[in-house]
Design an enzyme around this catalytic site. Structure first.
Site, PDB file in Angstrom:
ATOM      1  N   LYS A 139      18.477   7.682   6.819  1.00  0.00           N
ATOM      2  CA  LYS A 139      18.217   8.519   5.657  1.00  0.00           C
ATOM      3  C   LYS A 139      16.775   8.493   5.120  1.00  0.00           C
ATOM      4  O   LYS A 139      16.447   7.314   4.775  1.00  0.00           O
ATOM      5  CB  LYS A 139      19.440   8.648   4.642  1.00  0.00           C
ATOM      6  N   SER A 148      19.193   5.316   1.973  1.00  0.00           N
ATOM      7  CA  SER A 148      20.766   5.174   1.857  1.00  0.00           C
ATOM      8  C   SER A 148      20.967   3.750   2.211  1.00  0.00           C
ATOM      9  O   SER A 148      20.619   3.059   2.934  1.00  0.00           O
ATOM     10  CB  SER A 148      21.403   6.251   2.900  1.00  0.00           C
ATOM     11  N   GLU A 197      15.169  16.007  -6.215  1.00  0.00           N
ATOM     12  CA  GLU A 197      16.748  16.371  -6.769  1.00  0.00           C
ATOM     13  C   GLU A 197      17.059  15.952  -8.154  1.00  0.00           C
ATOM     14  O   GLU A 197      17.733  16.547  -9.018  1.00  0.00           O
ATOM     15  CB  GLU A 197      17.579  15.569  -5.825  1.00  0.00           C
ATOM     16  N   HIS A 254      16.852  36.369   0.024  1.00  0.00           N
ATOM     17  CA  HIS A 254      18.270  35.999   0.421  1.00  0.00           C
ATOM     18  C   HIS A 254      18.389  34.679   1.122  1.00  0.00           C
ATOM     19  O   HIS A 254      19.198  34.618   2.023  1.00  0.00           O
ATOM     20  CB  HIS A 254      19.014  37.123   0.978  1.00  0.00           C
TER      21      HIS A 254
END
Ligand code: ARG
Length: 464
Positions: free
Chosen positions: A290, A284, A297, A163
């Site tokens: 970043k 970024s 992804e 979980h």
């Protein structure tokens, strides 16, 4: 003959009284994408021609002409000099037309006892077989990369989650080995599917077979097929082998996607379990701080498209009456894109996984913080004679107390632990350590470092 017949280009146009509309030509042509099958088409044609000659259906001189012409066409294609014509609809007619230009009548004889229906089914199977072999090798590379990181980190302790809540301490190597198992099953699935891909449709002709005395077994042997498709209607019309491949491919991507999701989470500064080398990340354009895990992804995203291709092919098939229908031309782009996506993804993942930088201290700290050895305390009490349910309750209360105090179970003094269960003795602290917890799971499939190393050895032996 009218003028338009004088200009006819279509192989079948003798039947027609007007040329196909330009729009329809573009709509129905597949040469823009099926030219990718060209070299496999040539292989299939050469095996077919050799059989025609062996069966006395064309002469030795015709066969020699066909072989010479095909050798030149192969060279033209490999050197990018071949002129593909939309007017000639697909890869098969483009090659046949060029062959006839080069060698004359022998080229026109090649299509004896054959149809594009059994020809294209053969091409796809030959092509897909090669792709499966390459993908199985790439899956092995990815497994090897995982194995080497797992081996370095058999003793590295991290929190295991259920979980997404801290559950129990595990070896990071053990965690990675879970993916080795998944990718190993994926490779098996692809190999299983290969057995059904590897059957020869040629000889089915358009749908009913052919009136010529052909030798299908001979063609099957020449092309390395395990046998022939036993029903001509089935041979030209079903694409279940491609669907099955896409299902196996969707599972590969699903596993890649789960790994990706973990890499993204682990690399979040909030978690900080790993870092990925800069060469696999991007920055970024607005936020200078970043470093984004774009590769995992994107792989997670591409999983959707591969699953989509599986659904496309299933949908393509479901309403088709026997036998061949033009619908089947739509099998190629999803199949090609599935192979390309897997090929690129597996290649990049093998490299990226090998480059994972592990922050063992952060993992350890996280494992030490979430009461991850609470189950070990319960097991300790069971060994002291408590029924498991009572042990569970006692430990739950101890955890609540430790949480109130803001410390881990192992930081509670013996006396306060004994308030929850008088059976607890000094030796409890050995059971509460991360190493004690992980090391105690020493059966096959467990997370004890010795078992992780044994699993790695077995996986290596499997990979050969
Ligand atoms: N381009 C076609 C395909 O991909 C080849 C078979 C065409 N057969 C036909 N009867 N029109 O399926």
């Amino acid at each position: 003959m009218t003028d338009q017949f004088a200009k006819k280009t279509e192989a079948w146009s003798g039947r027609f009284s007007e040329p196909v509309s330009e729009l329809v030509k573009r709509y129905t042509a597949s040469v823009g994408f099926d030219q990718r099958l060209a070299l496999h088409d040539i292989r299939g044609s050469l095996a077919h021609a050799a059989m025609l000659q062996a069966c006395g259906l064309i002469s030795a001189a015709d066969l020699a002409d066909i072989e010479r012409g095909m050798a030149q066409i192969r060279e033209e294609i490999e050197q990018g000099r071949f002129v593909w014509q939309l007017d000639l609809e697909d890869v098969h007619l483009n090659i046949e037309k060029r062959l006839t230009e080069l060698v004359g009548d022998a080229g026109k004889r090649l299509h004896t006892a054959r149809s594009r229906n059994d020809q294209v089914a053969t091409d796809i199977r030959l092509w897909l077989r090669d792709q499966i072999d390459a993908l199985v090798l790439l899956l092995a590379e990815l497994q090897r990369a995982l194995l080497s990181v797992a081996e370095r980190h058999a003793d590295t302790i991290m929190p295991g989650f259920t979980h997404l809540q801290v559950a129990q301490p595990i070896s990071f190597g053990h965690h990675l080995m879970a993916y080795v198992e998944m990718f190993s099953r994926d490779a098996q699935r692809l190999s299983d599917c290969r057995a059904r891909v590897n059957r020869l449709p040629l000889g089915a002709a358009a749908l009913a077979g052919t009136s010529y005395p052909i030798d299908r077994e001979r063609v099957a042997r020449a092309l390395g097929f395990d046998g022939v498709c036993e029903n001509s209607l089935d041979a030209v019309s079903d694409r279940d082998f491609a669907i099955e491949f896409c299902a196996a491919a969707a599972l590969v991507m699903t596993h890649v996607s789960r790994l990706s999701e973990e890499l993204v989470i682990w690399m979040s500064p909030r978690v900080g379990f790993i870092d990925l080398p800069d060469r696999f990340c991007t920055g970024s354009s607005i936020m200078p701080q970043k470093k984004n895990p774009d590769v995992p992804e994107l792989a997670r995203g591409k999983t959707g498209r591969v699953t989509g291709h599986l659904v496309s092919l299933l949908t393509l098939m479901k309403g088709q009456p026997l036998a061949y229908n033009k619908d089947n031309q739509e099998d190629k782009e999803p199949l090609f894109d599935t192979v390309d996506t897997l090929e690129q993804t597996l290649r990049i993942f093998a490299e990226m996984v090998a480059g994972i930088e592990v922050r063992a201290e952060r993992m350890r700290q996280a494992a030490a913080e979430g009461f991850s050895t609470a189950t070990d305390l319960a097991d300790y009490l069971v060994r002291r004679g408590l029924p498991f349910r009572d042990a569970h309750e006692a430990v739950a209360r101890a955890v609540r107390h430790a949480a109130d105090e803001g410390v881990d179970l192992s930081a509670l003094p013996l006396a306060s632990l004994q308030r929850f269960a008088p059976e607890i003795a000094e030796d409890v602290f050995a059971a509460l350590t991360l190493e004690g917890s992980v090391g105690s799971r020493g059966h096959i499939g467990g997370t004890a470092p010795a078992q992780v190393r044994a699993a790695i050895a077995r996986a290596r032996a499997r990979l050969g």
